[in-house]
Each structure stands twice: as C-alpha cells, then as structure tokens.
Design a protein around this motif. Structure first.
Motif, PDB file in Angstrom:
ATOM      1  N   LEU A  79      43.717  41.181  36.240  1.00  0.00           N
ATOM      2  CA  LEU A  79      44.550  40.079  36.084  1.00  0.00           C
ATOM      3  C   LEU A  79      45.939  40.197  36.787  1.00  0.00           C
ATOM      4  N   CYS A  83      42.588  39.321  40.154  1.00  0.00           N
ATOM      5  CA  CYS A  83      41.337  39.050  40.285  1.00  0.00           C
ATOM      6  C   CYS A  83      40.521  38.306  39.189  1.00  0.00           C
ATOM      7  N   SER A  84      39.288  37.953  39.428  1.00  0.00           N
ATOM      8  CA  SER A  84      38.507  37.192  38.570  1.00  0.00           C
ATOM      9  C   SER A  84      37.884  38.458  37.709  1.00  0.00           C
ATOM     10  N   ILE A  85      37.873  37.729  36.398  1.00  0.00           N
ATOM     11  CA  ILE A  85      37.298  38.854  35.341  1.00  0.00           C
ATOM     12  C   ILE A  85      35.944  38.230  35.132  1.00  0.00           C
ATOM     13  N   ARG A  86      34.923  39.304  35.526  1.00  0.00           N
ATOM     14  CA  ARG A  86      33.591  39.155  35.153  1.00  0.00           C
ATOM     15  C   ARG A  86      33.217  38.749  33.770  1.00  0.00           C
ATOM     16  N   ALA A 115      36.402  43.478  37.568  1.00  0.00           N
ATOM     17  CA  ALA A 115      37.355  42.587  38.141  1.00  0.00           C
ATOM     18  C   ALA A 115      36.834  42.516  39.728  1.00  0.00           C
ATOM     19  N   GLU A 116      37.144  41.398  40.179  1.00  0.00           N
ATOM     20  CA  GLU A 116      36.740  41.545  41.750  1.00  0.00           C
ATOM     21  C   GLU A 116      37.602  40.647  42.446  1.00  0.00           C
ATOM     22  N   ASN A 117      37.950  40.442  43.838  1.00  0.00           N
ATOM     23  CA  ASN A 117      38.512  39.476  44.668  1.00  0.00           C
ATOM     24  C   ASN A 117      39.806  39.117  44.102  1.00  0.00           C
ATOM     25  N   GLY A 118      40.688  39.911  44.489  1.00  0.00           N
ATOM     26  CA  GLY A 118      42.264  39.855  44.196  1.00  0.00           C
ATOM     27  C   GLY A 118      43.058  40.394  45.668  1.00  0.00           C
ATOM     28  N   ARG A 136      37.555  44.970  44.463  1.00  0.00           N
ATOM     29  CA  ARG A 136      37.031  45.089  43.050  1.00  0.00           C
ATOM     30  C   ARG A 136      37.849  46.230  42.413  1.00  0.00           C
ATOM     31  N   GLU A 314      42.518  35.350  28.244  1.00  0.00           N
ATOM     32  CA  GLU A 314      43.668  34.283  28.445  1.00  0.00           C
ATOM     33  C   GLU A 314      44.811  34.924  27.640  1.00  0.00           C
ATOM     34  N   LYS A 317      46.303  37.783  29.562  1.00  0.00           N
ATOM     35  CA  LYS A 317      47.057  37.107  30.709  1.00  0.00           C
ATOM     36  C   LYS A 317      48.570  37.124  30.160  1.00  0.00           C
TER      37      LYS A 317
END
Length: 502
Positions: A79, A83-86, A115-118, A136, A314, A317
C-alpha cells in the motif's frame, strides 16, 4: 582483486555509446517475532542453529503455517508503494539446490504476488525527482547462512570447509522488484542509490524492519544491462547479488556499466549471470543466471491461498505513516534548516533523534549541534549508529535546557554529555558529580579579568580604542583561567567595562 584498465570503458564513453537499463530487487527481512512459516524466534546473532525446528529445517512431515504479522507487513508495504493488493493468491515452490536451503526449495510467490504495479518517487541530491516503477512485492522465506573457512576473501573459492547456520532459514522476507528503469542516462548509479535510500527510509517509517543493511536486513540485487544508442531491445543483464550498503549499490552499477561496455566494444557478449560485489568496488562472476523455467515453480501444496479481506486491507491503509519525503519537507520548514543542513541530518541517521529531542523541549539548531558534532564523532569512534549510543534524546534535551537557563556553558554541556555516555547518570547527576557550575561571583570573574588584562597590555589598549577583534584572545584566556566555568557573555561585558575604565 584488481581490474585492469582495459577491462573497463571510460564512463563518458559508455554514455556516448550505450543507454543503461536497471532493475533493482530489494530483499527486506521483516521484524516479526517469529519466522514466516513456523514458531521459531527471529534473533539476530543467536548461537548457530539454535533457532530452528522441524518446519524450517524441512524435515519430513513438518507443515508450514503463514505468519499473520508478516502478511500484514507485506500488505502495508504494498500500500505504501501505491500497489494493488491481490485479493487472492498462492505461494509457490522455487526449486533449486544450495547447502543453506534445507528443503532444497524456497517457499515464495511467483505469478501471484501479494502486491503489484506501484511506484516510488525518489529525490536526487540536486532536487530532481525520478519516479521508479514497482513491478511487484512478494512474500518469501530467507535462506540460512554459509560461512566459508580458509579462503582469502571469505567466499567459497579457495575455502577449506563451509559451515552452515540455519537460524536465518525461514525468516520472513519481502522482495520488492522494480520495473525496468530506463531513461536514467549518466545518473543511473545515483538513481539506483537514491531508490534504495528512499525505500529504506519508507520501510523504516513503516516499522516493518530495522533495515540494517550491514546486518543483511536489507539487501539489493542490482540488475544492469546496456543498449546501444538507438536500439529498442534490452541488452543481456547481469545481477550483482546481495549488495549491502548504499554506496556499494551506486559503485556496483557504475562498475557493471563500464565492464559490460568494455566487453561489448571489443565484440564480446555479456553472459546472463550473477555476480558478487567486491570490497574494492568491482564485481566478480558467480554463476550462470537461471531463468524462471529452471526453478520449476509449482503451487505450494501445503499452504492455503492468501485472500486478504478488502475491509482489512482498507483498515491497514489507515495505519500508514506520513511518507518520509513529505515528512522531511515539513520538518525542514518547521526547523528552518537549509537543504544542505537537512541532508546532513538525514545522512547521519539523526532525523528521529532530532524529532524526539525537540519534542523533549530543545531547540532544533541546538539539538542538531549536539547530535551531528559531538555525538556523531563518538558514534564514528565506537563504530556504532547514533541511535545505539547510550544517551537518550530526552537526556540531550535536559542538557541543552541547562545551557539555555545559564546554568551551564556549551563547553560544560559537552562534559555532561560525556558523563552520560560514560554511565554517570542523568545530566543533573553528572553536573553534581563533576562539580560543573557557571561561576557567577563577580568578584572572582573581575579578578580573573584583571589578571589576564595585565598579561595582555596590547590587547587591552586595542579594546580601549574600540577594536573589538582584540577581545577574543582575552576572553579565551579568562575562560581558560576559570576552567570553562564562566558565563561568556558576562566575561565579555566585564572585559569591555574594565578596559573602558583604564
């Protein structure tokens, strides 16, 4: 090992001919109480092979169980990197043999990372901001540790025997992998160092690791390749393994750029291999680098899939701290520091110490003076980090409060700090034990001033004529006579008054 000049191309010529491409893989050991898949304690420096059990030793029939705190830390790291959390993913077995891997495979994540794409924005020394894409961040377990006996450099080559310690095996790791870093040009080594620095600061602020590179808590694998100018296909990369200092990251990238360029200019080919960083700033060939197919990844059958609840993610976060760069900018403005001064504070690892000292009532400038001068010098002499010195920010603040109230001079405050470091107690106790007290007896001060002026007739005449620069030597002599226990302002006033009366 000495590298011949012919083996390296001049850095400026490298940049004329090639564009560098970087890929940085950072492994961070989490500061959980127990290991990733068992209940063994994580203790740095414990006697060899004392923190082990059937699970982390890979004994038949022992089953792993995921450490919930490690999962929480992984999500918070993801976070914080945007990143997006799978929502659902599996662990995998990464198969390869090495003596410090007791199972002959590593439990990791392959195609389903947590986690990926941050991305992470890093600020260079001149203020330039460079954004590094994060591909990742995934969970895995650490390996054990081999100690090679008999070799000149502590590595396996030339060793008579190797000792294995499995204490570290199973320690929770998060591996953070960047996307290919392009467009860096001449600043590639600097950007690599700045990225690892920013990542270290972020992880430290999150509180998920002690990020001690010298102890291996944070390690960087630096991937480097070169593309001829105008080319669109990446060159063959090398991976310099386990680089464990910020300076070494920068040096390793620069060296690999120069070494690879020299090979390519001579018409040679770059081998896809792992390399080892050497103490002289060079890299040495390790082994041919495996591809993903060589590891024969397959889903870990003994662990259920990881499926973090969206509401829980959430809630995590909301626990993220203020980003370090934003926080530093805010503190710099509050403290009134220049960019150069704030950079010195950051480089000394003194930000948190300064915050706590200021919160205890000290002024920011005064606190910086103590931590970055006297205490930094002591830390360097002892070979420890500032935070490891046996003095707390509140004790520094108490000492500075005695100076602010006029009870101590700055010189006496240094003695108090020395006393606290020596274990003589709190600042007030050191003051009492050492008899440190500002002399306020005007009679004693006047006598000292008179005696010194009698020894400095030329300076006394100059002061009487209004030449203020002559006051310095006289003040120094008076303070020496009073053993540093006189108030400087009072001494100065007495000197001027006495000279005016002559």
């Amino acid at each position: 090992m000495t590298v011949a000049a012919a083996d390296l191309l001049d850095y400026d010529e490298v940049l004329e001919r090639f564009d560098p491409v970087l890929g940085l893989e950072v492994h961070v050991e989490l500061n959980t109480a127990t290991k990733m898949f068992c209940g063994c304690r994580v203790v740095f420096g414990a006697p060899p092979n004392t923190q082990v059990c059937p699970t982390c030793l890979g004994l038949p029939g022992a089953l792993p169980s995921l450490n919930e705190k490690a999962l929480e830390s992984a999500v918070r790291i993801g976070l914080s990197l945007g990143c997006s959390i799978r929502p659902w993913g599996r662990f995998a077995r990464k198969n390869y043999f090495y003596p410090d891997m007791p199972k002959n495979y590593q439990i990791s994540q392959y195609d389903e990372p947590i986690a990926e794409n941050g991305e992470l924005a890093v600020t260079l020394e001149d203020g330039t901001v460079f954004v590094v894409g994060i591909e990742r961040a995934h969970m895995e377990e650490d390996t054990g540790k081999l100690t090679h006996i008999g070799s000149a450099d502590g590595r396996i080559g030339g060793a008579d025997q190797s000792l294995v310690d499995f204490n570290r095996a199973g320690t929770p790791l998060i591996e953070i992998v960047t996307k290919p870093i392009v467009g860096t040009g001449e600043r590639a080594p600097e950007i690599a160092r700045a990225y690892v620095t920013a990542l270290r600061d972020l992880l430290g602020a999150l509180g998920v690791s002690d990020v001690r590179m010298e102890q291996g808590s944070l390690r960087c694998d630096a991937n480097v390749s070169l593309m001829p100018k105008g080319a669109e296909v990446f060159g063959t990369r090398t991976e310099t393994k386990n680089v464990n200092s910020l300076r070494s990251v920068e040096t390793a990238v620069r060296h690999e750029m120069r070494r690879q360029a020299a090979v390519l200019v001579r018409g040679g080919e770059i081998l896809q291999e792992t390399r080892h960083y050497q103490d002289d700033g060079t890299t040495k060939s390790g082994r041919i680098k495996e591809t993903a197919a060589d590891y024969r990844y397959f889903p870990e059958p003994d662990l259920v899939p990881v499926a973090p609840d969206a509401a829980w993610v959430e809630s995590l976060k909301a626990t993220l701290p203020e980003p370090p760069a934003k926080r530093r900018a805010r503190l710099q403005a509050e403290w009134g520091f220049t960019d150069e001064v704030m950079r010195d504070v950051v480089n000394a690892g003194a930000v948190e110490l300064l915050i706590q000292t200021v919160e205890a009532g000290a002024g920011a400038d005064a606190a910086r003076g103590v931590w970055l001068s006297q205490l930094s010098r002591v830390a360097n002499e002892r070979g420890v980090a500032l935070a490891e010195l046996p003095i707390a920010p509140v004790q520094v603040a108490k000492t500075l409060a005695l100076v602010a109230s006029g009870e101590l001079t700055s010189k006496m405050a240094s003695q108090v700090v020395d006393g606290v470091l020596a274990g003589e107690g709190e600042p007030e106790e050191v003051v009492a034990k050492r008899g440190l007290k500002v002399v306020r007896d005007d009679g004693a001060l006047q006598a000292a001033v008179d005696a010194v002026l009698a020894q400095f007739p030329a300076e006394a005449e100059a002061i009487r004529e209004g030449r203020q620069q002559a006051i310095g030597p006289v003040m120094g002599a008076v303070m020496k006579a009073m053993k540093g226990q006189a108030d400087g302002k009072t001494v100065r006033e007495l000197i001027i008054k006495t000279c005016g009366a002559l």
